[in-house]
Write a protein that holds these residues in place. Structure first.
Motif, PDB file in Angstrom:
ATOM      1  N   GLY A  10       0.821  -1.205   0.000  1.00 26.90           N
ATOM      2  CA  GLY A  10       0.000   0.000   0.000  1.00 26.90           C
ATOM      3  C   GLY A  10       0.850   1.248   0.000  1.00 26.90           C
ATOM      4  N   PHE A  11       0.702   2.041  -1.069  1.00 26.30           N
ATOM      5  CA  PHE A  11       1.529   3.243  -1.238  1.00 26.30           C
ATOM      6  C   PHE A  11       0.642   4.480  -1.196  1.00 26.30           C
ATOM      7  CE2 PHE A  11       5.372   4.864  -3.949  1.00 26.30           C
ATOM      8  CZ  PHE A  11       5.948   5.383  -2.791  1.00 26.30           C
ATOM      9  N   GLY A  12      -0.336   4.446  -0.278  1.00 24.73           N
ATOM     10  CA  GLY A  12      -1.204   5.601  -0.086  1.00 24.73           C
ATOM     11  C   GLY A  12      -0.577   6.584   0.870  1.00 24.73           C
ATOM     12  N   THR A  13      -1.416   7.300   1.617  1.00 23.40           N
ATOM     13  CA  THR A  13      -0.920   8.365   2.487  1.00 23.40           C
ATOM     14  C   THR A  13       0.060   7.840   3.534  1.00 23.40           C
ATOM     15  OG1 THR A  13      -2.950   9.647   2.180  1.00 23.40           O
ATOM     16  CG2 THR A  13      -1.586  10.177   4.096  1.00 23.40           C
ATOM     17  N   VAL A  14      -0.380   6.860   4.332  1.00 21.41           N
ATOM     18  CA  VAL A  14       0.485   6.367   5.408  1.00 21.41           C
ATOM     19  C   VAL A  14       1.625   5.533   4.844  1.00 21.41           C
ATOM     20  CG1 VAL A  14       0.589   5.028   7.543  1.00 21.41           C
ATOM     21  CG2 VAL A  14      -1.416   6.432   7.054  1.00 21.41           C
ATOM     22  N   ASP A  46      -1.561   1.045  -8.054  1.00 19.89           N
ATOM     23  CA  ASP A  46      -1.227   2.266  -8.792  1.00 19.89           C
ATOM     24  C   ASP A  46       0.284   2.454  -8.762  1.00 19.89           C
ATOM     25  OD1 ASP A  46      -0.892   4.754  -9.884  1.00 19.89           O
ATOM     26  OD2 ASP A  46      -1.926   5.840  -8.265  1.00 19.89           O
ATOM     27  N   THR A  47       0.916   2.144  -9.866  1.00 25.73           N
ATOM     28  CA  THR A  47       2.373   2.305  -9.950  1.00 25.73           C
ATOM     29  C   THR A  47       2.774   3.527 -10.775  1.00 25.73           C
ATOM     30  OG1 THR A  47       2.466   0.867 -11.893  1.00 25.73           O
ATOM     31  CG2 THR A  47       2.747  -0.186  -9.731  1.00 25.73           C
ATOM     32  N   GLN A  48       1.784   4.353 -11.137  1.00 30.13           N
ATOM     33  CA  GLN A  48       2.074   5.484 -12.017  1.00 30.13           C
ATOM     34  C   GLN A  48       2.095   6.826 -11.301  1.00 30.13           C
ATOM     35  OE1 GLN A  48       2.970   4.818 -15.175  1.00 30.13           O
ATOM     36  NE2 GLN A  48       2.697   2.676 -14.528  1.00 30.13           N
ATOM     37  N   THR A  49       1.293   6.966 -10.248  1.00 26.10           N
ATOM     38  CA  THR A  49       1.214   8.250  -9.557  1.00 26.10           C
ATOM     39  C   THR A  49       2.563   8.614  -8.926  1.00 26.10           C
ATOM     40  OG1 THR A  49      -1.135   7.976  -9.081  1.00 26.10           O
ATOM     41  CG2 THR A  49       0.068   9.512  -7.691  1.00 26.10           C
ATOM     42  N   ASN A  50       2.939   9.869  -9.065  1.00 31.43           N
ATOM     43  CA  ASN A  50       4.191  10.350  -8.493  1.00 31.43           C
ATOM     44  C   ASN A  50       3.971  10.719  -7.020  1.00 31.43           C
ATOM     45  OD1 ASN A  50       6.635  11.517  -7.881  1.00 31.43           O
ATOM     46  ND2 ASN A  50       6.480  13.180  -9.379  1.00 31.43           N
ATOM     47  N   ARG A  51       4.585   9.980  -6.119  1.00 27.08           N
ATOM     48  CA  ARG A  51       4.487  10.274  -4.690  1.00 27.08           C
ATOM     49  C   ARG A  51       5.610  11.166  -4.201  1.00 27.08           C
ATOM     50  NH1 ARG A  51       2.175   5.278  -6.722  1.00 27.08           N
ATOM     51  NH2 ARG A  51       0.435   4.697  -5.341  1.00 27.08           N
ATOM     52  N   ILE A  53       8.781  10.437  -4.293  1.00 29.29           N
ATOM     53  CA  ILE A  53       9.843   9.613  -3.711  1.00 29.29           C
ATOM     54  C   ILE A  53      10.509   8.821  -4.831  1.00 29.29           C
ATOM     55  CG2 ILE A  53      10.374   7.737  -2.103  1.00 29.29           C
ATOM     56  CD1 ILE A  53       7.916   8.547  -0.508  1.00 29.29           C
ATOM     57  N   ALA A  54      11.813   8.883  -4.884  1.00 29.13           N
ATOM     58  CA  ALA A  54      12.553   8.130  -5.901  1.00 29.13           C
ATOM     59  C   ALA A  54      12.888   6.747  -5.356  1.00 29.13           C
ATOM     60  CB  ALA A  54      13.824   8.881  -6.281  1.00 29.13           C
ATOM     61  N   LEU A  55      12.288   5.710  -5.952  1.00 33.62           N
ATOM     62  CA  LEU A  55      12.544   4.334  -5.541  1.00 33.62           C
ATOM     63  C   LEU A  55      13.525   3.670  -6.500  1.00 33.62           C
ATOM     64  CD1 LEU A  55       8.897   3.159  -4.700  1.00 33.62           C
ATOM     65  CD2 LEU A  55      10.682   3.891  -3.092  1.00 33.62           C
ATOM     66  N   GLU A  56      14.317   2.777  -5.963  1.00 28.95           N
ATOM     67  CA  GLU A  56      15.224   2.012  -6.815  1.00 28.95           C
ATOM     68  C   GLU A  56      14.427   1.169  -7.804  1.00 28.95           C
ATOM     69  OE1 GLU A  56      18.515   2.109  -6.897  1.00 28.95           O
ATOM     70  OE2 GLU A  56      18.606   3.647  -5.313  1.00 28.95           O
ATOM     71  N   PRO A  57      14.989   0.894  -8.988  1.00 28.44           N
ATOM     72  CA  PRO A  57      14.299   0.040  -9.963  1.00 28.44           C
ATOM     73  C   PRO A  57      13.926  -1.318  -9.350  1.00 28.44           C
ATOM     74  CG  PRO A  57      16.206   1.084 -10.976  1.00 28.44           C
ATOM     75  CD  PRO A  57      16.290   1.384  -9.512  1.00 28.44           C
ATOM     76  N   GLY A  58      12.706  -1.754  -9.624  1.00 22.33           N
ATOM     77  CA  GLY A  58      12.252  -3.058  -9.155  1.00 22.33           C
ATOM     78  C   GLY A  58      11.617  -3.055  -7.787  1.00 22.33           C
ATOM     79  N   VAL A  59      11.691  -1.912  -7.085  1.00 26.24           N
ATOM     80  CA  VAL A  59      11.099  -1.852  -5.739  1.00 26.24           C
ATOM     81  C   VAL A  59       9.581  -1.724  -5.816  1.00 26.24           C
ATOM     82  CG1 VAL A  59      10.931  -0.471  -3.625  1.00 26.24           C
ATOM     83  CG2 VAL A  59      13.170  -0.923  -4.653  1.00 26.24           C
ATOM     84  N   LEU A  60       9.086  -0.861  -6.712  1.00 27.66           N
ATOM     85  CA  LEU A  60       7.645  -0.652  -6.827  1.00 27.66           C
ATOM     86  C   LEU A  60       7.034  -1.717  -7.727  1.00 27.66           C
ATOM     87  CD1 LEU A  60       5.191   1.091  -6.141  1.00 27.66           C
ATOM     88  CD2 LEU A  60       5.737   2.527  -8.126  1.00 27.66           C
ATOM     89  N   VAL A  61       6.110  -2.510  -7.145  1.00 25.73           N
ATOM     90  CA  VAL A  61       5.455  -3.588  -7.884  1.00 25.73           C
ATOM     91  C   VAL A  61       3.948  -3.472  -7.694  1.00 25.73           C
ATOM     92  CG1 VAL A  61       7.434  -5.142  -7.660  1.00 25.73           C
ATOM     93  CG2 VAL A  61       5.616  -5.193  -5.943  1.00 25.73           C
ATOM     94  N   ASN A  62       3.208  -4.147  -8.563  1.00 26.62           N
ATOM     95  CA  ASN A  62       1.752  -4.089  -8.457  1.00 26.62           C
ATOM     96  C   ASN A  62       1.140  -5.391  -7.940  1.00 26.62           C
ATOM     97  OD1 ASN A  62       1.993  -5.810 -10.617  1.00 26.62           O
ATOM     98  ND2 ASN A  62       0.995  -4.462 -12.118  1.00 26.62           N
ATOM     99  N   ASP A  63       1.959  -6.271  -7.431  1.00 27.40           N
ATOM    100  CA  ASP A  63       1.493  -7.575  -6.966  1.00 27.40           C
ATOM    101  C   ASP A  63       1.889  -7.757  -5.493  1.00 27.40           C
ATOM    102  OD1 ASP A  63       0.758 -10.166  -6.503  1.00 27.40           O
ATOM    103  OD2 ASP A  63       2.111 -11.062  -7.989  1.00 27.40           O
TER     104      ASP A  63
END
Length: 438
Positions: A10-14, A46-51, A53-63
């Motif tokens: 979960g990459f929402g507010t909290v 949602d892996t497209q919205t800009n939060r 924060i710069a994450l390393e490649p492969g960290v953000l996943v949709n599963d």
């Protein structure tokens, strides 16, 4: 240096707050914990919205299941919310031997008994500091700092939305609807505020605190819940005249064989420190045998305050991993075999002080009729105030009572409502005042 891998669901507010703290404070966390808290995954549909924060490649996943099934992940942080997929993911993570952290009070209040048993059987830790009071360390305080105490009572302001609304009504004379609109404009209230303003969010938190304090199974269903949507500014004004403020309180009291557990608008005296808690802040007052009274105060919600509490759980678990220990502190404070089913006292059986407001016709004998019915039901009046006439020919009669039983109060008010001298439903607000007399 040893590495502890963390997966955030979960990459929402909290969730964003948790990720930001883990990345921005990585150096200080490493110095304090002695391990590298490595953010291995952040899962969100949602892996497209800009939060921001710069994450390393492969960290953000949709599963999310990829995270809970990865054998390299040590700690799963559930920030999805709700009781559906969140429960499934947490139980799967536990089944896979992973430690879990969550801020999901609704899930814990509804299914915490099941989750705690699963974690204990699997030998993993389950952290939930952020589920009650945001950045206030109330869970840690009850489980650790107050472990040597018999806790008698916990009274708290546990919903920032309600506290903001009541503060605006008190300080600006706003109506409930006006104050709610302000809270929504400020971001303190959701578009659908029902969970907050009707007291359900507070009840979730009280159910968790009761379990921690009294060694009882979590019991949400039997908590009496009443929200603030019917609060009238006139009653808040009367309260001020009598030296009280109105707050939505969570009240948990140990009565020996039963526990009081109720959420409702309450009048508290100006001298009570809780009365000065304003805006969107939260506070909890805990009364116990050894410490007398302790009060915690702080932000109950928000990206960074809640994220801070989540990270504190991550750190506790990481420290356990370093030393090869789990279950050092019982999940719900008591050893599993010591947790009992303790009944919640029905609200009709509570004894407290009351505020009544009647809209009565301006006729001789009205006050004696109302007082007579109250007396016949064992309700002793502490003070009576009568204000000026309304345009429709009624006058507000306001009464404060000594301690009375709720069932007797309801019976009396039901009888008074039937009188032809009363034009509206009586208003009742309970009072918590140790100096209010018996």
């Amino acid at each position: 240096m040893r590495q502890v891998n963390v997966g955030v669901l979960g990459f929402g507010t909290v969730g964003t707050g948790v990720v930001r703290i883990l990345l921005e404070n990585k150096t200080i966390l490493r110095a304090r914990v002695g391990v590298d808290l490595n953010l291995k995954y952040v899962a969100d549909i949602d892996t497209q919205t800009n939060r921001g924060i710069a994450l390393e490649p492969g960290v953000l996943v949709n599963d999310a299941f990829r995270v809970v099934n990865d054998p390299d992940v040590d700690i799963v942080v559930e920030m999805i919310g709700g009781e559906g997929i969140a429960k499934e993911l947490i139980l799967k993570a536990i089944e896979n031997g992973k430690h879990v952290v969550t801020a999901n009070k609704a899930l814990i209040a509804g299914h915490g008994n099941t989750i705690a048993r699963a974690a204990a059987e699997k030998g993993v830790d389950f952290g939930y500091e952020a589920s009650v009071g945001g950045c206030m360390p109330v869970i840690k305080s009850v489980r650790e700092s107050l472990v040597g105490n018999r806790i008698h009572a916990m009274i708290g302001i546990l919903n920032g939305t309600c506290n903001y609304i009541l503060t605006r009504i008190t300080e600006a004379g706003s109506s409930f609807s006006e104050a709610l609109a302000e809270a929504q404009a400020e971001g303190f209230a959701e578009a659908d505020p029902t969970l907050d303003v009707e007291g359900f969010d507070t009840a979730h938190k009280l159910a968790i605190l009761n379990a921690l304090a009294y060694g009882m199974e979590i019991n949400l269903d039997d908590i009496y819940v009443e929200g603030i949507s019917k609060i009238d500014p006139v009653d808040i004004a009367f309260a001020r005249e009598f030296g009280y403020k109105v707050k939505l309180l969570a009240i948990g009291k140990n009565n020996g064989g039963s526990v009081e557990a109720r959420v409702h608008p309450t009048m508290i005296p100006f001298a009570d420190p809780l009365s000065s808690v304003s805006g969107s802040l939260n506070a909890v007052s805990i009364t116990a045998d050894a410490v007398s009274r302790v009060m915690l105060y702080g932000r109950g919600a928000g990206m960074m305050p809640t994220g801070s509490a989540v990270v504190s759980d991550i750190v506790d678990i990481a420290r356990n991993l370093i030393t090869g220990t789990t279950g050092r502190i019982p999940i719900f404070s008591y050893q599993p075999e010591a947790i009992r089913k303790i009944p919640i006292l029905p609200v009709d059986e509570i004894h407290t002080h009351y505020y009544f407001r009647f809209a009565a016709l301006d006729r001789p004998g009205v006050l004696s009729k109302i007082s007579g019915i109250l007396g016949e039901n064992g309700i002793s009046i502490r003070s009576v105030h009568q204000k000026g006439r309304k345009s429709e020919g009624t006058v507000p009669i306001v009464m404060l009572t000594h301690r009375a039983r709720e069932a007797d109060v309801k019976k009396a008010l039901g009888e008074i409502t039937l009188l032809d001298i009363v034009s509206d439903q009586p208003v009742l607000i309970r009072i918590e005042d140790e100096n209010g007399g018996d």
